[in-house]
Design a protein around this motif. Structure first.
Motif, PDB file in Angstrom:
ATOM      1  N   ARG A 166       9.391  -2.684   2.372  1.00 52.62           N
ATOM      2  CA  ARG A 166       8.530  -1.824   1.556  1.00 52.62           C
ATOM      3  C   ARG A 166       9.075  -1.654   0.146  1.00 52.62           C
ATOM      4  N   ARG A 167      10.381  -1.960  -0.010  1.00 51.09           N
ATOM      5  CA  ARG A 167      11.000  -1.909  -1.344  1.00 51.09           C
ATOM      6  C   ARG A 167      12.091  -2.971  -1.349  1.00 51.09           C
ATOM      7  N   ARG A 168      12.776  -3.122  -2.486  1.00 50.74           N
ATOM      8  CA  ARG A 168      13.708  -4.239  -2.621  1.00 50.74           C
ATOM      9  C   ARG A 168      15.023  -4.043  -1.863  1.00 50.74           C
ATOM     10  N   ALA A 169      15.519  -2.816  -1.796  1.00 49.48           N
ATOM     11  CA  ALA A 169      16.826  -2.599  -1.148  1.00 49.48           C
ATOM     12  C   ALA A 169      16.705  -1.550  -0.051  1.00 49.48           C
TER      13      ALA A 169
ATOM     14  N   ILE B 194      13.645  -1.653   5.706  1.00 47.39           N
ATOM     15  CA  ILE B 194      13.393  -2.223   7.028  1.00 47.39           C
ATOM     16  C   ILE B 194      12.317  -3.296   6.848  1.00 47.39           C
ATOM     17  N   SER B 195      12.511  -4.428   7.524  1.00 44.70           N
ATOM     18  CA  SER B 195      11.579  -5.550   7.319  1.00 44.70           C
ATOM     19  C   SER B 195      10.195  -5.233   7.849  1.00 44.70           C
ATOM     20  N   ARG B 196       9.197  -5.611   7.082  1.00 50.63           N
ATOM     21  CA  ARG B 196       7.812  -5.585   7.565  1.00 50.63           C
ATOM     22  C   ARG B 196       7.458  -6.987   8.074  1.00 50.63           C
ATOM     23  N   ILE B 197       8.028  -7.979   7.419  1.00 50.29           N
ATOM     24  CA  ILE B 197       7.808  -9.378   7.815  1.00 50.29           C
ATOM     25  C   ILE B 197       9.097 -10.160   7.528  1.00 50.29           C
TER      26      ILE B 197
END
Ligand code: FAD
Length: 290
Positions: free
Chosen positions: A190-193, A196-199
């Motif tokens: 949801r952000r760069r750092a 948690i992975s969405r994909i």
């Protein structure tokens, strides 16, 4: 909150296995603790039986990275910071090094271990898709001896694996990769750092004279358990690696994901993004434009 659990820190594997066997379902291995401690604090139902934490940090052999004739052996207690920096992993298994570098923050990577990531088996565990395309095996030890199990077979269901309560993962073995393979890893959060992975997607392919000799495709976070798409892979071996094939494969990957997950509230967003990201990864491999 002070946790109401016993704690021990065995000095070697023998002591550890004895303690695990003795504690049974009330025992829990702790490595970096980045999953275990938050889960205990949140009184996760998965941890209600836990009465004793068994810390594996002092067991030397779990922290080694060794090159063997067959490939690379990564000790279960090796952290993501160590993986990110390791020259052999960066050179020979770059998708794993990239995935490791994207886990959490520096502080998390300094503690979080590779086996902890696999055994916790969150759908979004970043190391798993690269391990799947590298055909990684886990070496699991108990008082009954050692067994070797491919990562793909180890993952049972979200947050569940085929590990028994008296077993420990001692190392992860990555078979040598023949020359000519090209790979790509992609993580969307949801952000760069500290995201948690969405994909997550990992692709490894061997292309000779523009023909696909081998291709390995894995995803994380888009299905309940990270997955290799063996059927998809089989159908394109021997085919010309073209833009049209990349489009075809991306559509087919979307279909496979939908078959597993069914239509969800997030599908309208996730499906086109998965297909588009997968298409771009494939094109980068096809054109050699990294
Ligand atoms: C703020 C934050 C951000 C995070 N960001 C990410 C992220 O971006 N990507 C990501 O993938 N994860 C992320 N995580 C999750 C976590 O850091 C990883 O899953 C981590 O790799 C777990 O390793 P650990 O050593 O901390 O495991 P622990 O918490 O110690 O253990 C996790 C599980 O593995 C078992 N276990 C550990 N080692 C062994 C072993 N050798 N044999 C058998 N069982 C074992 C434990 O019993 C437990 O069930 C994040 C966590 C936090 C708190």
């Amino acid at each position: 909150m002070i946790l109401n659990v016993e704690y021990s820190c065995p000095q070697n594997l023998k002591e550890l296995l004895e303690q695990l066997a003795h504690a049974g379902e009330t025992g829990k291995i702790i490595a970096g603790g980045t999953d275990v401690i938050p889960a205990l604090r949140q009184r996760s139902p998965r941890f209600v039986r836990v009465k004793k934490l068994i810390d594996i940090r002092k067991i030397d052999e779990l922290h080694r990275v060794e090159q063997t004739e067959k490939g690379l052996s990564i000790g279960s207690g090796v952290t993501f910071s160590e993986i990110t920096r390791h020259p052999v992993i960066r050179e020979k298994f770059p998708l794993l090094a990239q995935a490791a570098s994207r886990v959490g923050s520096v502080q998390i990577r300094n503690r979080a271990t590779i086996a902890g990531n696999i055994v916790n088996n969150a759908p979004c565990a970043d190391s798993v898709p690269p391990l799947l395309v590298y055909n990684a095996n886990l070496v699991v030890l108990s008082n009954n001896g050692e067994r070797v199990i491919p990562v793909a077979e180890f993952l049972a269901a979200p947050y569940r694996t085929n590990l028994q309560t008296d077993e420990i993962v001692t190392r992860i073995e990555l078979p040598n990769i023949a020359a000519g393979y090209r790979g790509e890893f992609y993580k969307l959060g949801r952000r760069r750092a500290v995201a948690i992975s969405r994909i997550t997607l990992a692709v490894l392919a061997k292309v000779e004279n523009n023909t696909i000799e081998d291709i390995r495709i894995a995803s994380g976070a888009v299905t309940p358990v990270a997955k290799r798409f063996f059927d998809l892979e089989k159908n394109v071996i021997g085919k010309e690696f073209s833009k049209e094939l990349c489009i075809h494969l991306s559509r087919e990957l979307g279909k496979s994901v939908m078959e597993i997950t069914g239509l969800r509230y997030s599908s309208a967003y996730k499906l086109p993004v998965v297909q588009q990201m997968f298409y771009q990864l494939l094109r980068r491999i096809e054109t050699g434009n990294h």
